[in-house]
Design a protein around this motif. Sequence first.
Motif, PDB file in Angstrom:
ATOM      1  N   PHE A  71      13.034  12.207  -3.908  1.00 11.63           N
ATOM      2  CA  PHE A  71      11.945  11.926  -2.971  1.00 11.63           C
ATOM      3  C   PHE A  71      12.115  12.640  -1.625  1.00 11.63           C
ATOM      4  N   ILE A  72      13.266  13.241  -1.384  1.00 13.96           N
ATOM      5  CA  ILE A  72      13.573  13.807  -0.072  1.00 13.96           C
ATOM      6  C   ILE A  72      13.582  15.331  -0.143  1.00 13.96           C
ATOM      7  N   GLN A  73      12.772  15.964   0.703  1.00 15.40           N
ATOM      8  CA  GLN A  73      12.713  17.427   0.720  1.00 15.40           C
ATOM      9  C   GLN A  73      13.569  18.037   1.837  1.00 15.40           C
ATOM     10  N   ARG A  74      13.713  17.307   2.960  1.00 15.64           N
ATOM     11  CA  ARG A  74      14.464  17.840   4.085  1.00 15.64           C
ATOM     12  C   ARG A  74      15.327  16.729   4.685  1.00 15.64           C
ATOM     13  N   LEU A  75      16.464  17.136   5.270  1.00 14.54           N
ATOM     14  CA  LEU A  75      17.443  16.157   5.736  1.00 14.54           C
ATOM     15  C   LEU A  75      18.111  16.663   7.008  1.00 14.54           C
ATOM     16  N   ALA A 107      17.754  -2.255   7.962  1.00 18.37           N
ATOM     17  CA  ALA A 107      17.129  -0.974   8.302  1.00 18.37           C
ATOM     18  C   ALA A 107      16.466  -0.333   7.090  1.00 18.37           C
ATOM     19  N   LEU A 108      16.671  -0.932   5.922  1.00 16.48           N
ATOM     20  CA  LEU A 108      15.919  -0.493   4.741  1.00 16.48           C
ATOM     21  C   LEU A 108      14.421  -0.664   4.964  1.00 16.48           C
ATOM     22  N   ASN A 109      14.011  -1.817   5.471  1.00 10.74           N
ATOM     23  CA  ASN A 109      12.621  -2.214   5.737  1.00 10.74           C
ATOM     24  C   ASN A 109      11.571  -1.346   5.032  1.00 10.74           C
ATOM     25  N   PHE A 110      10.743  -0.611   5.797  1.00 10.48           N
ATOM     26  CA  PHE A 110       9.675   0.190   5.209  1.00 10.48           C
ATOM     27  C   PHE A 110      10.157   1.570   4.748  1.00 10.48           C
ATOM     28  N   ASN A 111      11.384   1.920   5.060  1.00  8.69           N
ATOM     29  CA  ASN A 111      11.817   3.299   4.878  1.00  8.69           C
ATOM     30  C   ASN A 111      11.758   3.786   3.434  1.00  8.69           C
ATOM     31  N   HIS A 112      12.258   2.983   2.495  1.00  7.22           N
ATOM     32  CA  HIS A 112      12.262   3.466   1.112  1.00  7.22           C
ATOM     33  C   HIS A 112      10.850   3.670   0.585  1.00  7.22           C
ATOM     34  N   ASP A 113       9.976   2.675   0.764  1.00 10.62           N
ATOM     35  CA  ASP A 113       8.611   2.805   0.244  1.00 10.62           C
ATOM     36  C   ASP A 113       7.909   4.019   0.842  1.00 10.62           C
ATOM     37  N   MET A 114       8.104   4.246   2.138  1.00 15.00           N
ATOM     38  CA  MET A 114       7.446   5.381   2.780  1.00 15.00           C
ATOM     39  C   MET A 114       8.051   6.703   2.329  1.00 15.00           C
ATOM     40  N   ALA A 115       9.337   6.696   2.005  1.00 12.72           N
ATOM     41  CA  ALA A 115       9.967   7.917   1.492  1.00 12.72           C
ATOM     42  C   ALA A 115       9.297   8.396   0.220  1.00 12.72           C
ATOM     43  N   THR A 116       8.836   7.456  -0.587  1.00 12.08           N
ATOM     44  CA  THR A 116       8.227   7.823  -1.867  1.00 12.08           C
ATOM     45  C   THR A 116       6.772   8.241  -1.735  1.00 12.08           C
ATOM     46  N   ALA A 117       6.146   7.938  -0.607  1.00 13.98           N
ATOM     47  CA  ALA A 117       4.700   8.111  -0.475  1.00 13.98           C
ATOM     48  C   ALA A 117       4.290   9.297   0.390  1.00 13.98           C
ATOM     49  N   GLY A 118       5.218  10.152   0.735  1.00 12.89           N
ATOM     50  CA  GLY A 118       4.889  11.338   1.505  1.00 12.89           C
ATOM     51  C   GLY A 118       4.779  12.564   0.608  1.00 12.89           C
ATOM     52  N   ARG A 170       0.837  -1.204   0.000  1.00 19.06           N
ATOM     53  CA  ARG A 170       0.000   0.000   0.000  1.00 19.06           C
ATOM     54  C   ARG A 170       0.874   1.257   0.000  1.00 19.06           C
ATOM     55  N   CYS A 171       1.963   1.210   0.763  1.00 20.70           N
ATOM     56  CA  CYS A 171       2.893   2.348   0.774  1.00 20.70           C
ATOM     57  C   CYS A 171       3.601   2.477  -0.574  1.00 20.70           C
ATOM     58  N   ARG A 172       4.068   1.351  -1.100  1.00 19.77           N
ATOM     59  CA  ARG A 172       4.759   1.392  -2.391  1.00 19.77           C
ATOM     60  C   ARG A 172       3.824   1.893  -3.494  1.00 19.77           C
ATOM     61  N   ALA A 173       2.571   1.413  -3.462  1.00 16.42           N
ATOM     62  CA  ALA A 173       1.594   1.832  -4.464  1.00 16.42           C
ATOM     63  C   ALA A 173       1.327   3.327  -4.373  1.00 16.42           C
ATOM     64  N   GLY A 174       1.168   3.831  -3.151  1.00 17.58           N
ATOM     65  CA  GLY A 174       0.937   5.255  -2.991  1.00 17.58           C
ATOM     66  C   GLY A 174       2.070   6.080  -3.564  1.00 17.58           C
ATOM     67  N   GLY A 175       3.298   5.637  -3.343  1.00 19.52           N
ATOM     68  CA  GLY A 175       4.457   6.350  -3.870  1.00 19.52           C
ATOM     69  C   GLY A 175       4.581   6.260  -5.373  1.00 19.52           C
ATOM     70  N   ALA A 176       4.013   5.204  -5.956  1.00 20.20           N
ATOM     71  CA  ALA A 176       4.086   5.002  -7.409  1.00 20.20           C
ATOM     72  C   ALA A 176       2.885   5.588  -8.137  1.00 20.20           C
ATOM     73  N   GLY A 177       1.972   6.225  -7.397  1.00 25.99           N
ATOM     74  CA  GLY A 177       0.791   6.805  -8.027  1.00 25.99           C
ATOM     75  C   GLY A 177      -0.268   5.794  -8.395  1.00 25.99           C
ATOM     76  N   ILE A 178      -0.250   4.629  -7.732  1.00 32.32           N
ATOM     77  CA  ILE A 178      -1.225   3.572  -7.993  1.00 32.32           C
ATOM     78  C   ILE A 178      -2.318   3.659  -6.935  1.00 32.32           C
ATOM     79  N   PRO A 179      -3.571   3.961  -7.323  1.00 34.83           N
ATOM     80  CA  PRO A 179      -4.622   4.183  -6.328  1.00 34.83           C
ATOM     81  C   PRO A 179      -5.099   2.928  -5.626  1.00 34.83           C
ATOM     82  N   GLY A 180      -4.919   1.757  -6.239  1.00 36.05           N
ATOM     83  CA  GLY A 180      -5.375   0.526  -5.612  1.00 36.05           C
ATOM     84  C   GLY A 180      -4.840  -0.700  -6.330  1.00 36.05           C
TER      85      GLY A 180
END
Length: 234
Positions: free
Chosen positions: A210-214, A172-183, A107-117
Amino acid sequence: MNKLYSDAKASLDGLLFDGMTIMSGGFGLCGIPELLIAAIRDSGVKDLTIISNNAGVDDFGLGLLLETRQIKKMISSYVGENKEFERQYLNGELELEFNPQGTLAERCRAGGAGIPGFYTKTGVGTMVADGKEHKEFNGETYILETGLVADLSIIKAWKGDAQGNLIYNKTALNFNHDMATAGKVTIAEVEEIVPVGTFDPANIHTPGIFIQRLISGPHEKRIEKVTTRKREEA
């Protein structure tokens, strides 16, 4: 565009509001944006919807936001390590949207890829499927799950450069990359900021687009459950 901020509080300036949705990377205490979580707690923002695999432990990570009652709803897949999470949910004090873990990640990866469902077999015939659209493909039943997008994603990486390119340390990659794309806005906290050009482009896990602030800073790296054995006599 200057993406570097002095600390977590500064990086959150102008982004927080009551009732917002925040994605928080990590798995247990592995790869969690602990500095940003603490700064969100200190801000006093409330009625949050948090999208995260779990809520950490009672006195660390997202558990801090549960302790201060700043979370209204969790969208998660696992609650077993946090007694306050369990207590609030069972007492009707916290809304909870359960997801199978792979479904949450997709669901996170889809949101980041512009996939609604998307359709999945996971959860068919269980409470997870209640109220969701069912559809058959090749004689098999699937349910519709929606992609997730957050007002803000907060993530943790090992190293980053000033352009926001990130590398994670092993699991530590886990959910981080997918969530980075979906914000709508994504803030990354890293252990080390390196000069631009340090990374081999082929080894970058999350591109800086995908990153605005660091931010960078010290991290505790706690262990959820320390398991030891008695020292063997020589």
